[in-house]
Write an enzyme that holds these catalytic residues in place. Structure first.
Site, PDB file in Angstrom:
ATOM      1  N   ARG A 134      27.815   6.950  53.581  1.00  0.00           N
ATOM      2  CA  ARG A 134      29.253   6.674  53.617  1.00  0.00           C
ATOM      3  C   ARG A 134      30.005   7.969  53.881  1.00  0.00           C
ATOM      4  O   ARG A 134      29.851   8.947  53.143  1.00  0.00           O
ATOM      5  CB  ARG A 134      29.670   6.058  52.267  1.00  0.00           C
ATOM      6  CG  ARG A 134      30.613   4.889  52.437  1.00  0.00           C
ATOM      7  CD  ARG A 134      30.975   4.322  51.106  1.00  0.00           C
ATOM      8  NE  ARG A 134      32.293   4.774  50.705  1.00  0.00           N
ATOM      9  CZ  ARG A 134      33.026   4.180  49.770  1.00  0.00           C
ATOM     10  NH1 ARG A 134      32.544   3.129  49.150  1.00  0.00           N
ATOM     11  NH2 ARG A 134      34.201   4.634  49.457  1.00  0.00           N
ATOM     12  N   ARG A 145      39.609  12.464  46.737  1.00  0.00           N
ATOM     13  CA  ARG A 145      39.755  11.094  46.221  1.00  0.00           C
ATOM     14  C   ARG A 145      39.975  11.093  44.718  1.00  0.00           C
ATOM     15  O   ARG A 145      40.704  10.265  44.188  1.00  0.00           O
ATOM     16  CB  ARG A 145      38.516  10.262  46.594  1.00  0.00           C
ATOM     17  CG  ARG A 145      38.510   9.890  48.081  1.00  0.00           C
ATOM     18  CD  ARG A 145      37.121   9.582  48.585  1.00  0.00           C
ATOM     19  NE  ARG A 145      36.554   8.399  47.987  1.00  0.00           N
ATOM     20  CZ  ARG A 145      35.236   8.180  47.876  1.00  0.00           C
ATOM     21  NH1 ARG A 145      34.370   9.072  48.317  1.00  0.00           N
ATOM     22  NH2 ARG A 145      34.806   7.077  47.330  1.00  0.00           N
TER      23      ARG A 145
HETATM   24  P1  AMP Z   1      36.804   2.193  48.108  1.00  0.00           P
HETATM   25  O1  AMP Z   1      35.653   1.620  48.852  1.00  0.00           O
HETATM   26  O2  AMP Z   1      37.489   1.201  47.216  1.00  0.00           O
HETATM   27  O3  AMP Z   1      36.438   3.465  47.361  1.00  0.00           O
HETATM   28  O4  AMP Z   1      37.894   2.615  49.190  1.00  0.00           O
HETATM   29  C1  AMP Z   1      37.612   3.576  50.198  1.00  0.00           C
HETATM   30  C2  AMP Z   1      38.911   4.072  50.810  1.00  0.00           C
HETATM   31  O5  AMP Z   1      39.622   2.983  51.400  1.00  0.00           O
HETATM   32  C3  AMP Z   1      39.891   4.718  49.850  1.00  0.00           C
HETATM   33  O6  AMP Z   1      39.602   6.088  49.616  1.00  0.00           O
HETATM   34  C4  AMP Z   1      41.220   4.519  50.610  1.00  0.00           C
HETATM   35  O7  AMP Z   1      41.335   5.433  51.672  1.00  0.00           O
HETATM   36  C5  AMP Z   1      41.025   3.134  51.216  1.00  0.00           C
HETATM   37  N1  AMP Z   1      41.502   2.062  50.294  1.00  0.00           N
HETATM   38  C6  AMP Z   1      40.746   1.110  49.693  1.00  0.00           C
HETATM   39  N2  AMP Z   1      41.476   0.319  48.900  1.00  0.00           N
HETATM   40  C7  AMP Z   1      42.745   0.783  48.986  1.00  0.00           C
HETATM   41  C8  AMP Z   1      43.983   0.413  48.371  1.00  0.00           C
HETATM   42  N3  AMP Z   1      44.043  -0.597  47.486  1.00  0.00           N
HETATM   43  N4  AMP Z   1      45.095   1.122  48.699  1.00  0.00           N
HETATM   44  C9  AMP Z   1      45.047   2.130  49.582  1.00  0.00           C
HETATM   45  N5  AMP Z   1      43.920   2.549  50.181  1.00  0.00           N
HETATM   46  C10 AMP Z   1      42.769   1.893  49.889  1.00  0.00           C
END
Ligand code: AMP
Length: 189
Positions: A134, A145
């Protein structure tokens, strides 16, 4: 209807535990991160926009992600409930979710906060990056993050406490042990 928000920092185990919840309770799963990664893979305009934010470890604009969530929610029919994974990530998103559910005569049943110490998050994410490839699981982006999590997302802990929906979950331990604590909280609802 069981509407569960699974919450926690990147690497806290939201995806892993969501899969178990889906299996045990037969509810639908929305992971906004998975939706965005699928868009990137498919090469859509949304995917191109999303990639810019994801690679920088930044959140997408609220309006964009709220629209995505609304259309995913509408695609579920005869649903027994939904687990929201990676959404909401800001207070604005939590407020939008509250309105969206209220419009459907529903509400969030519980918010499960998977609590994992920072050094453990780092170790897990670096390992995940090596195994899954990833792109945002590299040390530099992980650090960004985590900063974003502390500044924009962790205020939701107090927000859901005020809503009376907050449930702390000890996110360290075996997958089975963590899931047992989650199931106990859900079964009490
Ligand atoms: P995750 O797989 O949930 O860790 O999401 C990976 C990335 O997708 C995050 O670091 C954000 O860039 C984007 N992302 C996912 N969910 C959201 C959300 N609810 N709001 C804004 N960005 C999001």
């Amino acid at each position: 209807m069981l509407n569960i928000v699974i919450f926690g920092a990147p690497g806290s185990g939201k995806g892993t535990q969501s899969a178990r919840i889906v299996e045990k309770y037969g509810i639908n799963h929305i992971s906004t991160g998975d939706v965005l990664r699928a868009e990137i893979k498919a090469g859509t305009e949304l995917g191109k926009t999303a990639k810019g934010y994801i690679d920088q470890g930044q959140l997408l604009p609220d309006e964009l992600i709220i629209d995505i969530l609304a259309s995913t929610l509408d695609s579920f029919q005869d649903s027994k409930g939904v687990i929201f994974d990676g959404f909401p990530r800001t207070i604005a998103q939590a407020e939008a979710l509250k309105v969206m559910l209220a419009e459907r005569g529903q509400e969030v049943s519980i918010m499960l906060d998977l609590d994992v110490p920072e050094d453990e998050l780092m170790t897990r994410l670096i390992k995940r990056g090596q195994e899954s490839g990833r792109a945002d699981d590299n040390e530099e982006t992980i650090k960004k993050r985590l900063v974003v999590y502390h500044s924009q997302t962790s205020p939701l802990i107090d927000w859901y406490k005020q809503e009376g929906k907050y449930q702390h979950i000890q996110g360290l331990g075996t997958m089975e042990g963590i899931f047992a604590e989650i199931a106990e909280a859900i079964d009490k609802l």
